[in-house]
Scaffold this motif. Structure first.
Motif, PDB file in Angstrom:
ATOM      1  N   GLU A 108       0.825  -1.211   0.000  1.00  0.00           N
ATOM      2  CA  GLU A 108       0.000   0.000   0.000  1.00  0.00           C
ATOM      3  C   GLU A 108       0.859   1.262   0.000  1.00  0.00           C
ATOM      4  O   GLU A 108       0.611   2.192  -0.763  1.00  0.00           O
ATOM      5  CB  GLU A 108      -0.945  -0.002   1.198  1.00  0.00           C
ATOM      6  CG  GLU A 108      -2.001   1.065   1.137  1.00  0.00           C
ATOM      7  CD  GLU A 108      -2.925   0.964  -0.077  1.00  0.00           C
ATOM      8  OE1 GLU A 108      -3.329   2.023  -0.589  1.00  0.00           O
ATOM      9  OE2 GLU A 108      -3.237  -0.147  -0.524  1.00  0.00           O
ATOM     10  N   GLY A 109       1.883   1.310   0.845  1.00  0.00           N
ATOM     11  CA  GLY A 109       2.761   2.476   0.902  1.00  0.00           C
ATOM     12  C   GLY A 109       3.523   2.674  -0.396  1.00  0.00           C
ATOM     13  O   GLY A 109       3.668   3.808  -0.882  1.00  0.00           O
ATOM     14  N   ILE A 110       4.012   1.587  -0.963  1.00  0.00           N
ATOM     15  CA  ILE A 110       4.747   1.660  -2.232  1.00  0.00           C
ATOM     16  C   ILE A 110       3.809   2.108  -3.345  1.00  0.00           C
ATOM     17  O   ILE A 110       4.149   2.982  -4.149  1.00  0.00           O
ATOM     18  CB  ILE A 110       5.400   0.303  -2.567  1.00  0.00           C
ATOM     19  CG1 ILE A 110       6.449  -0.051  -1.506  1.00  0.00           C
ATOM     20  CG2 ILE A 110       6.001   0.315  -3.971  1.00  0.00           C
ATOM     21  CD1 ILE A 110       6.918  -1.492  -1.554  1.00  0.00           C
ATOM     22  N   TYR A 111       2.602   1.528  -3.376  1.00  0.00           N
ATOM     23  CA  TYR A 111       1.630   1.900  -4.407  1.00  0.00           C
ATOM     24  C   TYR A 111       1.269   3.388  -4.331  1.00  0.00           C
ATOM     25  O   TYR A 111       1.230   4.072  -5.347  1.00  0.00           O
ATOM     26  CB  TYR A 111       0.357   1.046  -4.288  1.00  0.00           C
ATOM     27  CG  TYR A 111      -0.756   1.542  -5.164  1.00  0.00           C
ATOM     28  CD1 TYR A 111      -0.696   1.388  -6.549  1.00  0.00           C
ATOM     29  CD2 TYR A 111      -1.850   2.204  -4.623  1.00  0.00           C
ATOM     30  CE1 TYR A 111      -1.702   1.879  -7.365  1.00  0.00           C
ATOM     31  CE2 TYR A 111      -2.861   2.689  -5.433  1.00  0.00           C
ATOM     32  CZ  TYR A 111      -2.785   2.523  -6.799  1.00  0.00           C
ATOM     33  OH  TYR A 111      -3.781   3.012  -7.599  1.00  0.00           O
ATOM     34  N   GLN A 112       1.040   3.890  -3.139  1.00  0.00           N
ATOM     35  CA  GLN A 112       0.689   5.305  -2.992  1.00  0.00           C
ATOM     36  C   GLN A 112       1.802   6.207  -3.521  1.00  0.00           C
ATOM     37  O   GLN A 112       1.539   7.211  -4.193  1.00  0.00           O
ATOM     38  CB  GLN A 112       0.367   5.629  -1.534  1.00  0.00           C
ATOM     39  CG  GLN A 112      -0.961   5.074  -1.100  1.00  0.00           C
ATOM     40  CD  GLN A 112      -1.239   5.319   0.376  1.00  0.00           C
ATOM     41  OE1 GLN A 112      -0.448   5.946   1.081  1.00  0.00           O
ATOM     42  NE2 GLN A 112      -2.357   4.824   0.834  1.00  0.00           N
ATOM     43  N   MET A 113       3.061   5.850  -3.220  1.00  0.00           N
ATOM     44  CA  MET A 113       4.187   6.644  -3.720  1.00  0.00           C
ATOM     45  C   MET A 113       4.256   6.576  -5.245  1.00  0.00           C
ATOM     46  O   MET A 113       4.368   7.601  -5.919  1.00  0.00           O
ATOM     47  CB  MET A 113       5.493   6.138  -3.096  1.00  0.00           C
ATOM     48  CG  MET A 113       6.744   6.864  -3.560  1.00  0.00           C
ATOM     49  SD  MET A 113       7.526   6.223  -5.083  1.00  0.00           S
ATOM     50  CE  MET A 113       7.930   4.550  -4.646  1.00  0.00           C
ATOM     51  N   LEU A 114       4.144   5.357  -5.815  1.00  0.00           N
ATOM     52  CA  LEU A 114       4.222   5.201  -7.266  1.00  0.00           C
ATOM     53  C   LEU A 114       3.069   5.912  -7.973  1.00  0.00           C
ATOM     54  O   LEU A 114       3.269   6.570  -8.996  1.00  0.00           O
ATOM     55  CB  LEU A 114       4.224   3.716  -7.644  1.00  0.00           C
ATOM     56  CG  LEU A 114       5.457   2.911  -7.240  1.00  0.00           C
ATOM     57  CD1 LEU A 114       5.244   1.429  -7.536  1.00  0.00           C
ATOM     58  CD2 LEU A 114       6.707   3.430  -7.923  1.00  0.00           C
ATOM     59  N   ARG A 115       1.869   5.794  -7.419  1.00  0.00           N
ATOM     60  CA  ARG A 115       0.699   6.438  -8.014  1.00  0.00           C
ATOM     61  C   ARG A 115       0.857   7.963  -7.996  1.00  0.00           C
ATOM     62  O   ARG A 115       0.607   8.637  -8.988  1.00  0.00           O
ATOM     63  CB  ARG A 115      -0.568   6.034  -7.264  1.00  0.00           C
ATOM     64  CG  ARG A 115      -1.838   6.662  -7.848  1.00  0.00           C
ATOM     65  CD  ARG A 115      -3.041   6.418  -6.995  1.00  0.00           C
ATOM     66  NE  ARG A 115      -2.866   7.116  -5.730  1.00  0.00           N
ATOM     67  CZ  ARG A 115      -3.506   6.799  -4.616  1.00  0.00           C
ATOM     68  NH1 ARG A 115      -4.367   5.815  -4.595  1.00  0.00           N
ATOM     69  NH2 ARG A 115      -3.284   7.477  -3.504  1.00  0.00           N
ATOM     70  N   SER A 116       1.297   8.492  -6.875  1.00  0.00           N
ATOM     71  CA  SER A 116       1.487   9.939  -6.768  1.00  0.00           C
ATOM     72  C   SER A 116       2.533  10.432  -7.755  1.00  0.00           C
ATOM     73  O   SER A 116       2.354  11.473  -8.393  1.00  0.00           O
ATOM     74  CB  SER A 116       1.877  10.313  -5.340  1.00  0.00           C
ATOM     75  OG  SER A 116       0.810  10.059  -4.463  1.00  0.00           O
ATOM     76  N   CYS A 117       3.611   9.694  -7.889  1.00  0.00           N
ATOM     77  CA  CYS A 117       4.657  10.074  -8.851  1.00  0.00           C
ATOM     78  C   CYS A 117       4.125  10.000 -10.279  1.00  0.00           C
ATOM     79  O   CYS A 117       4.421  10.877 -11.105  1.00  0.00           O
ATOM     80  CB  CYS A 117       5.884   9.192  -8.687  1.00  0.00           C
ATOM     81  SG  CYS A 117       6.810   9.522  -7.175  1.00  0.00           S
ATOM     82  N   TYR A 118       3.345   8.960 -10.575  1.00  0.00           N
ATOM     83  CA  TYR A 118       2.754   8.831 -11.909  1.00  0.00           C
ATOM     84  C   TYR A 118       1.885  10.047 -12.223  1.00  0.00           C
ATOM     85  O   TYR A 118       1.990  10.646 -13.297  1.00  0.00           O
ATOM     86  CB  TYR A 118       1.933   7.544 -12.013  1.00  0.00           C
ATOM     87  CG  TYR A 118       1.195   7.417 -13.317  1.00  0.00           C
ATOM     88  CD1 TYR A 118       1.798   6.821 -14.425  1.00  0.00           C
ATOM     89  CD2 TYR A 118      -0.103   7.911 -13.466  1.00  0.00           C
ATOM     90  CE1 TYR A 118       1.127   6.725 -15.637  1.00  0.00           C
ATOM     91  CE2 TYR A 118      -0.770   7.822 -14.674  1.00  0.00           C
ATOM     92  CZ  TYR A 118      -0.159   7.226 -15.750  1.00  0.00           C
ATOM     93  OH  TYR A 118      -0.825   7.139 -16.958  1.00  0.00           O
ATOM     94  N   LEU A 119       1.033  10.414 -11.286  1.00  0.00           N
ATOM     95  CA  LEU A 119       0.152  11.567 -11.491  1.00  0.00           C
ATOM     96  C   LEU A 119       0.960  12.848 -11.669  1.00  0.00           C
ATOM     97  O   LEU A 119       0.685  13.651 -12.565  1.00  0.00           O
ATOM     98  CB  LEU A 119      -0.833  11.700 -10.325  1.00  0.00           C
ATOM     99  CG  LEU A 119      -1.910  10.618 -10.259  1.00  0.00           C
ATOM    100  CD1 LEU A 119      -2.686  10.708  -8.951  1.00  0.00           C
ATOM    101  CD2 LEU A 119      -2.842  10.684 -11.457  1.00  0.00           C
ATOM    102  N   ARG A 120       1.975  13.031 -10.826  1.00  0.00           N
ATOM    103  CA  ARG A 120       2.812  14.231 -10.922  1.00  0.00           C
ATOM    104  C   ARG A 120       3.552  14.268 -12.258  1.00  0.00           C
ATOM    105  O   ARG A 120       3.590  15.306 -12.925  1.00  0.00           O
ATOM    106  CB  ARG A 120       3.801  14.267  -9.756  1.00  0.00           C
ATOM    107  CG  ARG A 120       4.719  15.478  -9.789  1.00  0.00           C
ATOM    108  CD  ARG A 120       5.545  15.628  -8.544  1.00  0.00           C
ATOM    109  NE  ARG A 120       6.415  14.494  -8.314  1.00  0.00           N
ATOM    110  CZ  ARG A 120       7.159  14.335  -7.237  1.00  0.00           C
ATOM    111  NH1 ARG A 120       7.132  15.229  -6.271  1.00  0.00           N
ATOM    112  NH2 ARG A 120       7.936  13.288  -7.092  1.00  0.00           N
TER     113      ARG A 120
END
Length: 139
Positions: free
Chosen positions: A89-101
């Protein structure tokens, strides 16, 4: 969620997020397999797992803690740091946020991504790639 009501952008995001979620589960497994409790020595609370340097002026370092946290710190503009839990979950949130940014879609983020480190996803992926290579290396 009615799939026929979804926009093209929503379908593309669902596909991208599914791939990021899968990547997050694989990264969590890699970390558990390679950096389980046995990787930490007596009294050792973190392991240095990543280093980047540019023109002898910029440097950054990543650490994995015994509590399952990835910490990154560098010397850019007086020093920055960021950390997140190394569960899926923590890794996914970081990756998702970076993808969006990275795709100019930060406004879609449901919760603030308080990370000033521009390439944290790349640094984390480099760490995972190195860990996979070390894990598969014959002893």
């Amino acid at each position: 969620m009615e799939i026929m009501q979804m926009s093209a952008q929503e379908i593309v995001l669902m596909n991208a997020f599914a791939k990021l979620a899968e990547e997050a589960f694989m990264a969590e497994k890699t970390i558990k397999d390679y950096y389980g409790e046995k990787a930490f020595g007596l009294g050792e609370k973190e392991i240095h797992v990543f280093h980047t340097e540019s023109c002898d002026e910029y440097y950054g370092d990543g650490y994995i803690t015994i509590d399952g946290v990835f910490k990154y710190q560098d010397n850019w503009w007086g020093g920055r740091s960021y950390e997140f839990s190394c569960n899926a979950e923590g890794i996914y949130q970081m990756l998702r946020s970076c993808y969006l940014r990275n795709n100019g879609l930060s406004h879609l983020e449901s919760k603030s991504f308080d990370c000033q480190v521009e390439h944290i996803d790349s640094y984390f992926r480099s760490f995972i790639k190195k860990s996979v290579a070390l894990k598969s290396k014959p002893k």
